[in-house]
Design an enzyme around this catalytic site. Structure first.
Site, PDB file in Angstrom:
ATOM      1  N   ASP A 449      12.117 -27.702 -14.314  1.00 13.88           N
ATOM      2  CA  ASP A 449      11.725 -26.705 -13.327  1.00 13.88           C
ATOM      3  C   ASP A 449      10.566 -27.292 -12.513  1.00 13.88           C
ATOM      4  O   ASP A 449       9.974 -28.295 -12.904  1.00 13.88           O
ATOM      5  CB  ASP A 449      11.304 -25.427 -14.062  1.00 13.88           C
ATOM      6  N   GLY A 728      14.079 -22.698  -8.127  1.00 16.00           N
ATOM      7  CA  GLY A 728      14.418 -21.602  -7.224  1.00 16.00           C
ATOM      8  C   GLY A 728      13.668 -21.686  -5.911  1.00 16.00           C
ATOM      9  O   GLY A 728      13.863 -20.864  -5.025  1.00 16.00           O
ATOM     10  N   ASN A 890      13.249 -17.588 -16.082  1.00 17.07           N
ATOM     11  CA  ASN A 890      14.384 -18.097 -15.319  1.00 17.07           C
ATOM     12  C   ASN A 890      14.813 -19.484 -15.790  1.00 17.07           C
ATOM     13  O   ASN A 890      15.823 -20.006 -15.328  1.00 17.07           O
ATOM     14  CB  ASN A 890      14.058 -18.121 -13.823  1.00 17.07           C
TER      15      ASN A 890
END
Length: 1248
Positions: A449, A728, A890
């Protein structure tokens, strides 16, 4: 510059800024597009808005009515005729056992392991008198030890899960029960309950916000647990509930029915409707507080629970808990199966040999008659089972428990590593599983991430260019450049943020002197053109920004003397160098992902109207006036800032005449009320006023990477580990961070979604026309996607990922299939859809192959489910060992999908950590986890397994050679007690310590030479080749151990004139030779000697002699005459020098070939590790010298590229500000208790 960028804005492909969720669409969304060709819209085309119809929804929640949710219509079948409510309770459960189920369930799980079941079968065979050749305790004792140790380990792990669940389920919240709020445990909260939340409370379930203490029921939440972002998001209650549901009595009478979508994992969407007092009110995500978030800056808020426990969005995103096994585990199981097959073949051969022997010799020898008249074939059958028992140690029962002990020890070493301890957060590294350590030494792909993992999500104002002059480097007040400066002293500014650091004293001097009008205008713009909201806490200003970038800019203006103080619906008040000024806000033109800029139109106190604008340089330069100055110098400064990977933002202004503004204002109001494409109409009106702008300068913000990220990535790349970033974030932001952390470099060709899609389409078309050309498995250069020399990188968005992998319309096709019957295959192979499942699979394979050809891959605007899908594709088609690392909810799905999941623990929350296998505080510790602990664990485990198989073959196959001289009669070559204790006492400790402590080179050299890691990726230290080498080594040693003593015992006379060539003396000599041989063999294989290793080798031999003399003593024979039958054998045999010479000769011959082979191998074919070991002293001195020099940690590279500024991912606060909903105060004061929880810290507020 070699890198070409393909712009996506003009293409017909997916919108790069949109987070795709088409794989999780609900039937409500799909219903409108399911008939005809409605769902075949062009890619990226907007879909019509969706309304929830009462007939479509099945999720109904009645406020303050628990019995309603247990009505028969809401029951679901769980087993046979048993039913329960479909609404989950709020308790979560991650544990496996309870008091009643632990023993039966644990035994069931353990006996699912083939080896344990096999030994249970052996134990049963040993109880049968006709078959048994060994006492039952030789199998029972090791089996009980193995089962007991494993059960204790499982119990400890499960107790930790129990504690974690208990801690969460026993958290307290205030729930409205019987007309008043009562403190209730989370586990007792149910759907429909009204809950009161206070500042800094965790949100216990997915809750519909009804009202709050803020104006218009605004509620600020921190979503760090969900996405790792620390900037605040706002939620807002409906106007009707805000006005009518403030008091406890009003909330108790609230009886609305909420109809909404079924529970799903979509964090970005919620559709529902509330029916109350015969009125319907639409609901969306802005009205919902999600579990896992934290209430901030809101004294009190009320809401009704709509999803609880397993139905909440955070739990739906957690994915399935997968049972993870290492590659070595799988290989070990296959090898145990191989050994079992060998055992069956050997036992069958010896049984056949016994049948022939009995037919030819045994039946004719009167002295061998045993009183039984069994047939030859039956005797052979019994002999087969007898040899299964005798040779059972070929399948090592103690192997599994030894592996578990080693893994447990390795996990403790990770926990105890002080170099992976983060003092700032007081967070040590934590191995949350004990079964995957050696897999850390075989990682090929890392999926990371971005926010909170690679970056700190803290923005810092670093540099600026104003009117063509650059500021930010260490400089004196007179403008003299310095090599090293000191931070500016902000004591002159009472409103300054003391944590803000700036090194250029000349800019401060210019602003304070008020001589530099451009600098004054620069900071005035920063203090006025934004959507930040402010409140005062204990005399301190606390800013709430929609993005951390915007908060950093307003904080910078504040420190330079332009302090944003307050705002109303139509005014902004700032303090300009101790002079307060209020500006009338005429219009606020908010940021969105297409505009990439925001503007504000202000009326000055003197009547002037001015537009201030800030935005990305690519859009600002297109709108500058021809008369604007400093364009070239600012452009050069932007390139310089981009070289340093700073995020840039251009600032400009425009003076507007009153008549021009009035004409534009009329058009603006018309666009605001249009019913068709309102956003597009507003954008066109904005475009008209945002023209002929005058450039002031540009800002440069640093998105602070975590310490050591570039060095860690570079080191892992040298170890041939590929790192993919799955985030994201927007494409520009993700790409910028890619350059910051050296994943992307200027010499790379970057390929975007359009280019990737086109290459895959061409490959697909070629495969259709000429199937023989492209076959899976062929690795020739013609099949490569990138044939040009040089490095390649992939930057792809979630929308393109769905388009490429044919996931975009999956549920739409399913729904249409259901409604229209069987769907015919595509009529044309050029329609962009797969012809069949095979073609879809080949498309996925092509994408993975293309991505793996690249040096770096960045996937942005991807959903949690897409992250997991990317990981599973690489696992599936590359058969590679993968690791995922993240910090938010997430990332949970990705963490669970990968072979190894790592959670970043700290301020971002614990959701990722709870689902991870390993956890630590910063990304940089990953290099130590893999290159040191992972590599050592892999080497140790491989060495342990190779040796373990060898020592068991050497031990067991002596029975095989002995059978040729015992009529294949299943008689054992050793004493029974030696067989029982061999793996438990005589040979276990040295190899166990090698598995725990051995290291070829120390940790510093492991980090200095990442190439040492390649052996684990290639699996060269333990595979079937190594297994068969161990097998043949064991065969060779067993031959030596049997036949040399056998030859020595033939026609031998002892010193006392007695022949020591009896069976029992022979058994003692072979056993003694074996113990010496295997313990000295592990000594040859030990690379890292400690006192403990030395003690273990000598201690094992001493234990052997001590136990042997005890069980051969006359005293114990008197007590247990039938169990201890080797009376006096040890003392008699060990008295003979001849037998000691035999033992020395046996051990010497068994070890000599190994010594020669190791010498030749290290001299002629040395490995990387051998070469490093050879020059260890030299390299250690080099490391010491490097540490003394203390080189700077990270030098930003030289790159000629544009750095992108990141606004918030969602819309800003402009709607709230323009409408005044965040400003207006209620006329009546609010009543109710106030909490005593501490205020949000100043630092947290500044990091919003």
């Amino acid at each position: 510059m070699s890198r070409q960028r393909a712009e996506s804005r003009g293409s017909l492909g997916p919108d790069d800024e949109v987070m795709p969720y088409s794989d999780d669409e609900t039937d409500d969304e799909l219903a409108q597009s399911s008939d005809g060709e409605a769902d075949e819209l062009p890619p990226g085309a907007p879909h019509p808005p969706v309304e929830v119809r009462g007939s479509d929804v099945t999720w109904k929640v009645k406020a303050n009515d628990r019995p309603y949710h247990h009505l028969p219509e809401f029951q679901k079948k769980v087993f046979l005729c048993f039913k329960k409510s479909k609404y989950s309770g709020n308790a979560i459960k991650t544990y496996k056992y309870n008091i009643l189920t632990f023993i039966p369930l644990n035994l069931y799980e353990q006996f699912r392991r083939v080896a344990n079941l096999y030994f249970l079968g052996l134990l049963i065979l040993q109880i049968i008198p006709d078959i048994t050749t060994l006492p039952w305790y030789t199998t029972l004792i090791p089996l009980v030890v193995v089962l007991g140790v494993t059960a204790i380990k499982d119990l400890v792990d499960d107790l930790a899960r129990h504690r974690m669940d208990k801690e969460i389920n026993n958290r307290k919240s205030e729930v409205l029960i019987d007309g008043r709020f009562q403190e209730t445990k989370w586990r007792d909260i149910e759907v429909g309950d009204v809950v009161r939340l206070k500042k800094n409370d965790f949100i216990p379930a997915d809750i519909l916000l009804l009202s709050s203490s803020n104006p218009n029921s605004l509620c600020y939440v921190e979503t760090a647990e969900l996405d790792g972002e620390t900037n605040l998001k706002f939620k807002m209650g409906l106007r009707v509930t805000d006005e009518r549901l403030q008091e406890e009595r009003q909330l108790a009478e609230f009886n609305a029915l909420i109809e909404c979508e079924e529970p799903n994992n979509r964090l970005d969407k919620f559709i529902g409707m509330m029916l109350w007092n015969r009125e319907r009110y639409p609901l969306d995500l802005d009205n919902v507080l999600l579990r896992g978030c934290t209430v901030r800056n809101t004294e009190e808020s009320h809401g009704v629970v709509i999803f609880a426990g397993a139905d909440t969005k955070i739990m739906r995103n957690s994915g399935k808990t997968r049972f993870k096994r290492t590659k070595i585990d799988e290989l070990m199981n296959y090898m145990v199966y191989t050994i079992f097959v060998l055992l069956l073949l050997v036992a069958a051969g010896l049984a056949i040999g016994h049948s022939f022997w009995y037919e030819e010799i045994g039946a004719k020898a009167w002295y061998l008659y045993d009183g039984k008249n069994d047939s030859t074939s039956y005797r052979g059958f019994l002999s087969f089972w007898g040899y299964i028992i005798v040779l059972n140690t070929m399948v090592p029962i103690s192997l599994y428990v030894s592996v578990e002990v080693i893994r447990l020890g390795q996990s403790k070493f990770i926990n105890w590593d002080l170099q992976m301890y983060c003092a700032e957060k007081d967070t040590p590294a934590k191995a949350r599983t004990t079964t995957l350590n050696e897999q850390l030494g075989q990682i090929e792909y890392i999926f990371s991430d971005k926010t909170g993992t690679l970056t700190q999500n803290i923005m810092q104002f670093k540099k600026a260019t104003i009117a063509g002059r650059c500021y930010g480097d260490p400089t004196t007040a007179e403008g003299v450049s310095l090599d090293r400066g000191r931070p500016v002293d902000w004591s002159w500014n009472r409103d300054a943020d003391r944590k803000f650091e700036f090194m250029d004293h000349s800019l401060v001097a210019n602003v304070r002197s008020s001589k530099d009008k451009d600098a004054m205008e620069f900071f005035k713009l920063l203090s006025l053109c934004h959507t930040v909201m402010v409140e005062s806490k204990e005399g301190e200003l606390v800013y709430q920004a929609a993005s951390p970038d915007e908060g950093a800019l307003v904080t910078a203006a504040r420190n330079f003397g332009f302090v944003f103080l307050s705002r109303t619906q139509d005014t902004i008040t700032i303090r300009e160098m101790d002079q307060e000024a209020t500006y009338e806000m005429l219009a606020l033109l908010d940021f969105n992902s297409d505009r990439k800029r925001m503007s504000i139109i202000l009326k000055f106190p003197d009547g002037r109207i001015r537009l201030y604008c800030k935005g990305a340089d690519t859009v600002i330069y297109e709108r500058l006036s021809p008369n604007s100055r400093h364009k070239d110098t600012t452009q050069n400064a932007l390139d310089t800032f981009a070289n340093e990977t700073l995020r840039t933002l251009c600032l400009c202004y425009k003076d507007i005449r009153i008549d021009e503004y009035e004409a534009w204002s009329r058009r603006h109001k018309e666009a605001q009320v249009t019913m068709v494409d309102r956003e597009g109409a507003l954008d066109r009106v904005y475009e008209q006023i945002e023209s002929n702008l005058m450039l002031i300068g540009a800002t440069a913000i640093e998105d602070k990477l975590q310490d050591g990220v570039p060095e860690t990535i570079a080191k892992l790349a040298k170890a041939d580990i590929k790192i993919w970033v799955l985030t994201g974030d927007k494409k520009e932001t993700a790409e910028n961070i890619g350059f910051s952390c050296s994943l992307l470099t200027d010499d790379m060709s970057i390929h975007y979604g359009e280019d990737v899609n086109e290459k895959l389409r061409i490959r697909q078309a070629t495969r259709r026309t000429d199937p023989a050309t492209y076959q899976r498995g062929k690795k020739d250069s013609a099949q490569r996607f990138f044939t040009e020399p040089g490095k390649n990188a992939l930057v792809i968005t979630g929308g393109w990922l769905n388009e490429i992998l044919y996931e975009k319309k999956k549920k739409r096709r399913r729904l249409r299939l259901r409604r229209l019957g069987k769907r015919p295959p595509p009529s044309s192979p050029q329609d962009g859809q797969p012809m069949n499942d095979w073609e879809k699979e080949m498309r996925q394979i092509d994408f993975v192959d293309m991505a793996c050809e690249c040096e770096s891959v960045i996937c942005c605007r991807v959903t949690p489910k897409q992250k997991a899908n990317v990981v599973s594709l690489v696992k599936k088609y590359k058969k590679a060992v993968t690791l995922s690392i993240g910090d938010g909810a997430n990332d949970v799905n990705m963490i669970k999908t990968a072979d190894i999941g790592v959670g970043i623990s700290g301020q971002e929350g614990m959701q990722a950590v709870m689902s991870s296998d390993y956890a630590f505080a910063q990304f940089r510790y990953l290099q130590r986890l893999l290159l040191v602990h992972g590599r050592w664990s892999y080497i140790r485990m491989c060495k342990f397994l190779r040796y373990f198989f060898f020592k068991n073959f050497a031990f067991t196959l002596v029975h095989f050679w002995y059978s040729f001289f015992s009529g294949y009669s299943s008689q054992v070559a050793y004493e029974d007690w030696f067989i029982t204790l061999y793996n438990l006492c005589y040979s276990s400790l040295p190899v166990l310590l090698v598995g725990l402590l051995d290291q070829d080179v120390n940790d510093k050299l492991s980090l200095k030479f990442p190439k040492l890691y390649l052996a684990g990726q290639q699996g060269t230290l333990f595979n079937y080749r190594n297994f068969f080498v161990s097998l043949f080594h064991g065969i060779f040693v067993s031959l030596i151990i049997f036949f040399i003593p056998y030859g020595a015992f033939l026609q031998t006379m002892g010193q006392d004139g007695e022949a020591p060539s009896d069976y029992q003396s022979f058994a003692v000599v072979t056993a003694t030779s074996l113990v010496f041989a295997v313990n000295l063999q592990i000594s040859l294989d030990t690379s890292y000697w400690t006192f403990v290793n030395c003690f273990a080798v000598l201690g094992s031999i001493a234990i052997y002699f001590g136990i042997m003399f005890d069980i051969h003593s006359a005293g114990i024979h008197v007590i247990f005459p039938s169990v201890f039958t080797f009376t006096g054998v040890a003392s008699n045999a060990m008295r003979q020098p001849y037998l000691w010479l035999t033992i020395i000769l046996t051990v010497g011959i068994s070890l000599l070939p190994v010594i020669c082979i190791q010498f030749l191998h290290k001299s002629i074919w040395p490995s990387v590790g051998d070469r490093v070991q050879k020059n260890r002293k030299k390299y250690e001195m080099e490391i010491e010298e490097e540490e003394k020099k203390k080189a700077p940690t990270f030098q930003r590279g030289r790159r000629s590229r544009r750095s992108a500024y990141a606004f918030s991912h969602s819309r800003g606060y402009a709607d709230l500000i323009s409408s005044g909903r965040s400003i207006r105060r209620r006329p009546q004061p609010r009543s109710g208790p106030q909490d005593s929880i501490r205020e949000v810290s100043h630092r947290e507020a500044e990091n919003i």
